[in-house]
Design an enzyme around this catalytic site. Sequence first.
Site, mmCIF file in Angstrom:
data_model
loop_
_atom_site.group_PDB
_atom_site.id
_atom_site.type_symbol
_atom_site.label_atom_id
_atom_site.label_comp_id
_atom_site.label_asym_id
_atom_site.label_seq_id
_atom_site.Cartn_x
_atom_site.Cartn_y
_atom_site.Cartn_z
ATOM 1 N N ASP A 102 -58.005 29.543 34.873
ATOM 2 C CA ASP A 102 -59.411 29.189 34.881
ATOM 3 C C ASP A 102 -60.105 30.089 33.844
ATOM 4 O O ASP A 102 -59.524 31.088 33.398
ATOM 5 C CB ASP A 102 -59.966 29.449 36.293
ATOM 6 C CG ASP A 102 -61.460 29.383 36.347
ATOM 7 O OD1 ASP A 102 -62.025 28.377 35.877
ATOM 8 O OD2 ASP A 102 -62.091 30.350 36.844
ATOM 9 N N ASP A 119 -64.222 30.680 33.542
ATOM 10 C CA ASP A 119 -65.403 31.389 34.025
ATOM 11 C C ASP A 119 -65.083 32.186 35.277
ATOM 12 O O ASP A 119 -64.657 31.622 36.289
ATOM 13 C CB ASP A 119 -66.539 30.391 34.313
ATOM 14 C CG ASP A 119 -66.998 29.721 33.033
ATOM 15 O OD1 ASP A 119 -67.301 30.446 32.080
ATOM 16 O OD2 ASP A 119 -67.034 28.478 32.989
HETATM 17 C C1 XBP Z 1 -67.180 27.070 36.054
HETATM 18 C C2 XBP Z 1 -68.368 26.256 36.159
HETATM 19 C C3 XBP Z 1 -69.060 25.884 34.939
HETATM 20 C C4 XBP Z 1 -70.033 26.840 34.348
HETATM 21 C C5 XBP Z 1 -70.934 26.077 33.391
HETATM 22 O O1 XBP Z 1 -66.312 26.764 37.142
HETATM 23 O O2 XBP Z 1 -68.755 25.831 37.208
HETATM 24 O O3 XBP Z 1 -69.813 24.784 35.302
HETATM 25 O O4 XBP Z 1 -70.814 27.399 35.374
HETATM 26 O O5 XBP Z 1 -70.252 25.332 32.486
HETATM 27 P P1 XBP Z 1 -64.771 27.138 37.042
HETATM 28 P P2 XBP Z 1 -70.888 23.978 31.863
HETATM 29 O O6 XBP Z 1 -64.695 28.579 36.633
HETATM 30 O O7 XBP Z 1 -64.255 26.936 38.442
HETATM 31 O O8 XBP Z 1 -64.123 26.208 36.054
HETATM 32 O O9 XBP Z 1 -72.372 24.105 31.880
HETATM 33 O O10 XBP Z 1 -70.337 23.922 30.456
HETATM 34 O O11 XBP Z 1 -70.428 22.817 32.704
HETATM 35 MG MG MG Z 2 -64.013 30.177 37.762
#
Ligand code: XBP
Ligand code: MG
Length: 263
Positions: free
Chosen positions: A19, A21
């Site tokens: 993953d 973020d």
């Molecule tokens: C990450 C997210 C993303 C970011 C924003 O979740 O939820 O939506 O917050 O990204 P994970 P965008 O780490 O579980 O993948 O605005 O580009 O969608």
């Molecule tokens: Mg995440």
Amino acid sequence: MANQTKERGAKTLRALIFDVDGTLADTERDLHRVAFNQAFAATGITVFWDVDLYGQLLAVTGGKERLAHYFTKLRPDLKPAGNLEAAIRHLHAEKTAAFARLLTGTEVALRPGVRRLLKEARAAGLQLAIATTTTRENLAPILRALGDDGAQWFAVIAAGDVVARKKPAPDVYQYVLATLAVEPAEVIAFEDSENGLRAARAAGLPTVVTVTDYTRDQDFTGALVVVNHLGEPDQPLTPLGPADIGMPFINLAVLQALHRARG
Ligand code: XBP
Ligand code: MG
């Protein structure tokens, strides 16, 4: 026989899927959240997502989906005038541009142990992949932090709208598994959140969870291991359950042992 694990029917560890973020970098509070607020300001919408509210909004993965949830379920009174879908598309494009601006000329700090483990796995010939909800453009500064060839470290980069259903649906992981042509039992996934863990588990993947301030109190039932971060020799990790790995940091040998123990 060369590989005793094969006799027990266990699979070799062939790939690691990450993953982004919260896992590769701690991007939510001070980058994504700030970018959303800059987008609200730029489009004249009087909305501000503070740190606590944003933590609650993270229950909805995907920026466009998060905006839709906010304006339909939480604050319909603040909904932009006109077509909501078009307004969200516009807002989200502004947010993506703001995210890029926030990182212009600066290096994203990767979380402890990330660069070390990726380098080691790559040198050992494991396949690396990314399975993320975030927009593909947002990955550039994070991949750059690995080096100029950062994007080439990954055999598959699955991001954003590549699948219709975002985490906690397993789709993005299933897409990566199919593209890599590996089985779930040959892979370990890395996540920071309950939604991410649910997605990886639903795809059948053993999962290492590295929590963040936003996710540490979430339910990580079914995780292979839960730690505060991957650790470094001079920055030991803290085990948070269920397995105590008995090492200050997670390296490939630790992953292989956890993988074997799972049989
Ligand atoms: C990450 C997210 C993303 C970011 C924003 O979740 O939820 O939506 O917050 O990204 P994970 P965008 O780490 O579980 O993948 O605005 O580009 O969608
Ligand atoms: Mg995440």
